[in-house]
Design an enzyme around this catalytic site. Sequence first.
Site, PDB file in Angstrom:
ATOM      1  N   LEU A  43       0.745  -1.087   0.064  1.00 23.89           N
ATOM      2  CA  LEU A  43       0.148   0.142  -0.121  1.00 23.89           C
ATOM      3  C   LEU A  43       0.928   1.317  -0.124  1.00 23.89           C
ATOM      4  O   LEU A  43       2.042   1.190   0.380  1.00 23.89           O
ATOM      5  CB  LEU A  43      -0.821  -0.181   1.222  1.00 23.89           C
ATOM      6  CG  LEU A  43      -1.927  -1.333   1.191  1.00 23.89           C
ATOM      7  CD1 LEU A  43      -2.381  -1.408   2.638  1.00 23.89           C
ATOM      8  CD2 LEU A  43      -3.039  -1.187   0.180  1.00 23.89           C
ATOM      9  N   PRO A  44       0.447   2.248  -0.569  1.00 24.27           N
ATOM     10  CA  PRO A  44       1.386   3.555  -0.887  1.00 24.27           C
ATOM     11  C   PRO A  44       1.564   4.413   0.307  1.00 24.27           C
ATOM     12  O   PRO A  44       2.631   4.991   0.280  1.00 24.27           O
ATOM     13  CB  PRO A  44       0.441   4.256  -1.890  1.00 24.27           C
ATOM     14  CG  PRO A  44      -0.950   3.887  -1.521  1.00 24.27           C
ATOM     15  CD  PRO A  44      -0.945   2.380  -0.996  1.00 24.27           C
ATOM     16  N   LYS A  61      14.751   0.173   5.002  1.00 25.74           N
ATOM     17  CA  LYS A  61      14.136   0.792   3.537  1.00 25.74           C
ATOM     18  C   LYS A  61      14.246   2.092   3.339  1.00 25.74           C
ATOM     19  O   LYS A  61      14.368   2.783   2.380  1.00 25.74           O
ATOM     20  CB  LYS A  61      12.710   0.349   3.316  1.00 25.74           C
ATOM     21  CG  LYS A  61      12.061   0.837   2.041  1.00 25.74           C
ATOM     22  CD  LYS A  61      12.645   0.553   0.825  1.00 25.74           C
ATOM     23  CE  LYS A  61      12.115   1.324  -0.404  1.00 25.74           C
ATOM     24  NZ  LYS A  61      10.638   0.597  -0.577  1.00 25.74           N
ATOM     25  N   THR A  66       6.008   0.819   2.188  1.00 31.76           N
ATOM     26  CA  THR A  66       7.059   1.481   3.070  1.00 31.76           C
ATOM     27  C   THR A  66       6.588   2.702   3.837  1.00 31.76           C
ATOM     28  O   THR A  66       5.857   3.557   3.432  1.00 31.76           O
ATOM     29  CB  THR A  66       8.153   2.313   1.951  1.00 31.76           C
ATOM     30  OG1 THR A  66       8.681   1.350   1.031  1.00 31.76           O
ATOM     31  CG2 THR A  66       9.154   3.182   2.490  1.00 31.76           C
ATOM     32  N   LYS A  86       7.656  11.060  -0.063  1.00 28.86           N
ATOM     33  CA  LYS A  86       6.837  10.496   1.099  1.00 28.86           C
ATOM     34  C   LYS A  86       7.933   9.777   1.822  1.00 28.86           C
ATOM     35  O   LYS A  86       8.046   9.708   3.108  1.00 28.86           O
ATOM     36  CB  LYS A  86       5.733   9.609   0.474  1.00 28.86           C
ATOM     37  CG  LYS A  86       5.100   9.028   1.782  1.00 28.86           C
ATOM     38  CD  LYS A  86       5.550   7.598   2.110  1.00 28.86           C
ATOM     39  CE  LYS A  86       5.200   6.621   0.782  1.00 28.86           C
ATOM     40  NZ  LYS A  86       5.651   5.213   1.210  1.00 28.86           N
TER      41      LYS A  86
END
Length: 332
Positions: free
Chosen positions: A89-90, A201, A122, A276
């Site tokens: 998911l974003p 990450k 992420t 983001k």
Amino acid sequence: MARNEVTQAITWGFIGLGQMGYPMALKLRENMPKSHKLLISDVNDQVLSRFIRAVQDAAGHAERGSVDVQIAENPREVAEKSTVIITCLPTPQIVKDVFDGIFIDGILPSLQHQRLFIDSSTIDPPTSRAIAQLVRTVLGGAFVDAPISGGVVGARAGTLSIMFGASTQLPSLIERVTSILSLIGQKICHVGEQGTGVAAKLANNYILAVNNIATAEAMSMGRQWGIDPRVLTEIINSSTGRCWPSEVNNPVPGVIEGSPASRGYEAGGTVGVIQKDLRLAMAGADDAGVTLMLADKANEVYTAVEKVYSGKDFSVVYKWMQDQTSEKPEVI
């Protein structure tokens, strides 16, 4: 994967068929046992239908009837019926919303094997840890954070690097997660305790965000100095400046065949997504008392690029730089 999950028919779940999730889910369906079922969920009904057609086409006309992919009504249904649930998911808020929808009805029906939630999104470590705690206490399942690196190209090819966080006190869980992730990625790395996967990450993507700008600047300098961009790229990629934005996602159109830049900056990873991740890294660094010397300027650049080229691949920063030296931005 653990032997009992290979020999026993199970249902897999995949939530989130976006730029990365879609090819990841296709690769999962390709490599998972054909006798197992795949349950998918996404907010976009057209994407869900397209996915099923793609799986059927890949299986061939003769085998279409044996392809077991079904669309779930919502994420809760995926969680209720699946033994392994992968989410891609974003944003952290969307991850929270999806899991809130799963948690709302409390405990899940019992299955033969313990449910395993693998979140490849992420997000920030605190959010990941909070969800992991709720999965353990409310749902009785296991949760690992397993963000991915390698872009859409890597997702399609099955060559993703995947870093995951899971308790070092549970070697069987680490083995189980590694075998599952090997179905969709190439390099699987157990980083440490739950939450360290997303932390790794963010550290990686901080470098990516800065390197992307530096590569665009270097290519812009070469352009102004009269150097053929292909020649400059060859030099960089055989020298100390070599990096993913120069070698794989080169920002100059025509230098790398099939790259976003060579396809009108069609999004692999958008400007909004890299910003983001940069902001999450900045927040995490601030919380840990780490000073990031280049972060504020990089964030300023991506803010400006996002205003002009929202939805484009983040390598479009090179195009934005060219715009700054001309009277009128080119249309792409």
